[in-house]
Scaffold this motif. Sequence first.
Motif, mmCIF file in Angstrom:
data_model
loop_
_atom_site.group_PDB
_atom_site.id
_atom_site.type_symbol
_atom_site.label_atom_id
_atom_site.label_comp_id
_atom_site.label_asym_id
_atom_site.label_seq_id
_atom_site.Cartn_x
_atom_site.Cartn_y
_atom_site.Cartn_z
ATOM 1 N N LEU A 1 9.916 19.320 16.015
ATOM 2 C CA LEU A 1 11.101 18.564 16.427
ATOM 3 C C LEU A 1 10.770 17.088 16.601
ATOM 4 O O LEU A 1 11.532 16.210 16.158
ATOM 5 N N LEU A 2 9.617 16.800 17.219
ATOM 6 C CA LEU A 2 9.213 15.399 17.397
ATOM 7 C C LEU A 2 8.975 14.718 16.055
ATOM 8 O O LEU A 2 9.390 13.567 15.848
ATOM 9 N N ILE A 3 8.318 15.428 15.118
ATOM 10 C CA ILE A 3 8.074 14.865 13.791
ATOM 11 C C ILE A 3 9.391 14.574 13.085
ATOM 12 O O ILE A 3 9.563 13.530 12.431
ATOM 13 N N TYR A 4 10.339 15.497 13.215
ATOM 14 C CA TYR A 4 11.659 15.296 12.604
ATOM 15 C C TYR A 4 12.339 14.050 13.174
ATOM 16 O O TYR A 4 12.898 13.236 12.420
ATOM 17 N N LEU A 5 12.291 13.884 14.496
ATOM 18 C CA LEU A 5 12.926 12.730 15.120
ATOM 19 C C LEU A 5 12.257 11.426 14.679
ATOM 20 O O LEU A 5 12.935 10.407 14.477
ATOM 21 N N ILE A 6 10.933 11.450 14.526
ATOM 22 C CA ILE A 6 10.213 10.256 14.057
ATOM 23 C C ILE A 6 10.667 9.892 12.646
ATOM 24 O O ILE A 6 10.900 8.721 12.323
ATOM 25 N N ASN A 7 10.801 10.898 11.773
ATOM 26 C CA ASN A 7 11.242 10.639 10.404
ATOM 27 C C ASN A 7 12.666 10.099 10.369
ATOM 28 O O ASN A 7 12.978 9.195 9.584
#
Length: 419
Positions: free
Chosen positions: A357-363
């Motif tokens: 989820l954090l990686i998705y938000l960063i992208n």
Amino acid sequence: MFSRDRWSEILEVLSANWFRTLLTAFGVFWGIFILIILLAAGKGFENGVNQDFGDTATNTMFMWTRTASKAYKGMPKDRRFNYTTEDVEDIRRNVPNLRYISPRNQLGGFNGTNNVVRGIKTGAFDVYGDYPEIIKQEPMDIIQGRFINHNDINKNRKVAIIGRGVRSSLYEKDEDVLGSYIKIQGVNFMVIGVYKKKSSGGDGEEDQKQIYIPFTAFSQAFNMGNRVGWMAVTAVDGKPITDIKESVFNIVRKNHKIHPEDERAIGHFDLFEQYSKVQRLFVAIRIIAYFVGVMVLLSGVIGVSNIMLIVVKERTKEIGIRRSLGASPWNIRGQILTESVFLTIISGMAGIVFASLLIYLINVAMDSSGPVDMFANPSVNLGVVLAALSILIISGLLAGFIPAQNAIKIRPIEALRIE
């Protein structure tokens, strides 16, 4: 594994002291979370650097001339020399495993500024005299028209391919470009194509402000004769240009009477060598990410093992009763291991979900704010997730093994005595 009573018992044991269970699970959660984030960050850095390389043929060397540092065969020290088209042909004939060799000449850039005129508009741009193969070595997208071909070379056609930056400087927004003429240092060239290049670096816009014309037309229009300013040499796949470049240098040294040990006379940039160093750096980053992540995960697993030891101690009497009623050692061991694996997998999967989820938000944030230099699309592939799951299962088994062994060592009669 499919016993409803067993799973009810596992949930009851883990929820009996939920705060202790939560703290224990957090160690595994944090370990797998850190592992995924570190790997994603490393991949983002790798993607950013590879994006800066773009589609450039990485098995390529660029070479130019400098002054000779040694006298040789009657030729003085500190003399200058130029590559020639004869050098290019000698290299092409005598050096095996070469895919492309592109002689190049240039106006602008390090050779000073040049004036490009169209009507009342002027601009200073880099102008390259090239062969068609250069588009394989420095790929670009032709968005209008076409690129140079060998008919242009053979017939000395005065044609030009311009970048989007050149178009925006010399043309109106909706003005037709193809078939129009631009004047480069007083010589007219017809525009036959418009290109764009992909670049995440700060020079991305400048890459669009270049003009490409046929090598032969460049030599004729600007009185270059058979001189070659520099070369781009690309080796075939599977044969590093690093292993071939000395053969190329030796031909040039022989043709221009350069001392065999003169390292200064021929300047070059080995893109394959630099790219290989970057790739080794990425491998080191991945190893460090795995090491740090696994060490953090191991600390969580140790926590799970310690808690399971306490749980076994608290359930000593229960284990004694089970043994008295005929429960086998494997039955007891399986119960403890199942509880350990269940706790580890649940907490680890939570870590994977939150990290994803954090990686998705960063992208999403990067897509909305625009590209970031040296960092792009942080992500982990399915193989990493499957590897993480395997680590979780093994970790759960390891965490429960010692407590399970302690549980089956308890003699039923001794366990029943414990209050």
